[in-house]
Design an enzyme around this catalytic site. Sequence first.
Site, PDB file in Angstrom:
ATOM      1  CG  ASN A   9      -1.718   1.215   1.419  1.00  0.00           C
ATOM      2  OD1 ASN A   9      -1.816   2.039   0.501  1.00  0.00           O
ATOM      3  ND2 ASN A   9      -2.321   1.368   2.586  1.00  0.00           N
ATOM      4  CE  LYS A  11      -0.128   3.238   4.718  1.00  0.00           C
ATOM      5  NZ  LYS A  11      -0.041   3.321   6.164  1.00  0.00           N
ATOM      6  CG  HIS A  95      -5.719   1.889   5.167  1.00  0.00           C
ATOM      7  ND1 HIS A  95      -5.305   2.857   6.047  1.00  0.00           N
ATOM      8  CD2 HIS A  95      -4.705   1.006   5.058  1.00  0.00           C
ATOM      9  CE1 HIS A  95      -4.072   2.557   6.446  1.00  0.00           C
ATOM     10  NE2 HIS A  95      -3.682   1.448   5.856  1.00  0.00           N
ATOM     11  CD  GLU A  97      -2.854   5.512   6.752  1.00  0.00           C
ATOM     12  OE1 GLU A  97      -2.824   5.594   5.517  1.00  0.00           O
ATOM     13  OE2 GLU A  97      -1.948   4.966   7.425  1.00  0.00           O
ATOM     14  CD  GLU A 167      -3.504  -2.609   7.250  1.00  0.00           C
ATOM     15  OE1 GLU A 167      -2.385  -2.832   6.765  1.00  0.00           O
ATOM     16  OE2 GLU A 167      -4.149  -1.582   7.005  1.00  0.00           O
ATOM     17  N   GLY A 173       2.510   2.127  10.849  1.00  0.00           N
ATOM     18  CA  GLY A 173       3.490   3.201  10.723  1.00  0.00           C
ATOM     19  C   GLY A 173       4.176   3.551  12.034  1.00  0.00           C
ATOM     20  CB  SER A 213       5.204  -1.907  12.029  1.00  0.00           C
ATOM     21  OG  SER A 213       4.805  -0.565  12.262  1.00  0.00           O
TER      22      SER A 213
HETATM   23  P1  PGA Z   1       2.870   0.182   7.709  1.00  0.00           P
HETATM   24  O1  PGA Z   1       1.409   0.405   7.079  1.00  0.00           O
HETATM   25  O2  PGA Z   1       3.409  -1.091   7.118  1.00  0.00           O
HETATM   26  O3  PGA Z   1       3.642   1.395   7.288  1.00  0.00           O
HETATM   27  O4  PGA Z   1       2.692   0.088   9.179  1.00  0.00           O
HETATM   28  C1  PGA Z   1       0.531  -0.674   6.864  1.00  0.00           C
HETATM   29  C2  PGA Z   1      -0.745  -0.169   6.242  1.00  0.00           C
HETATM   30  O5  PGA Z   1      -1.189   0.933   6.586  1.00  0.00           O
HETATM   31  O6  PGA Z   1      -1.345  -0.844   5.384  1.00  0.00           O
END
Ligand code: PGA
Length: 254
Positions: A9, A11, A95, A97, A167, A173, A213
């Site tokens: 992803n 983003k 997601h 976010e 997730e 992140g 992560s």
């Molecule tokens: P990350 O994000 O691997 O940077 O923690 C995962 C995601 O948001 O799909």
Amino acid sequence: MRHQIVAGNWKMNNNAEQTEDLLNALIEKLPDDAAAEIIVCPSFVNLSQAVQHLEFTNIAVAAQNMHEAASGAYTGEVSADMLKSIGVETVILGHSERRAYFGETDQSLAKKATTAIENDMRIIFCVGEELSERQNGIFEEVVQRQVRNGLFHLSEEAWPQIVIAYEPVWAIGTGETATPQQAGEMHAFIRNTVREKYGNDIAEALPILYGGSVKPDNAREIFSHPDVDGGLIGGASLKAEDFAKIAGAFSEHS
Ligand code: PGA
């Protein structure tokens, strides 16, 4: 053996040139014989470019979001038909976010899921609890509600098109990952939730990815649980070498 997926992803990262560079690096570094399906999810702007660039590879392309309406006065939005028309067959929905910053709710996501299925698209549906919800011990309840409210209106026939990504919001992140045990337990719990409603065959065939992560040095351990069928990778998917190692870790495990 369940279908396995490692999805990146991206983003809101990478302009056209950076997209080109990352795609080239991925083609070079990704293992040809990966056991898992490899997917990249660039921004809307770069989807066409990615589809064309990856045409003769085994890397698939997915969108990060879409609107639930077929078309109309929704300035700034993108429809399922638009995605399909450029060769994008898979979409990430829900997601954290999108839920946190763009007001997406279980209800709006249920509509998006319906639209995706009506358009014969595959969905990577994201669920996950916040830190306070984990600390308060209500994480299973929260995730179960997200799965039920977002997906349980769909018919049995829709389920081969569904992938769930667990997730935990506190792991995205942050450098903090769920332990393999925490991830494995939640994946098994999600699978049981689906089993109760749709039966064993659908639940056993459902790919459930872990996200939050995932890095080259922890991927193998996280993927080692039998209920973890791959990963949704954010930060580490922006570096071809790291993403390739994560995809490789998965192949070695399986
Ligand atoms: P990350 O994000 O691997 O940077 O923690 C995962 C995601 O948001 O799909």
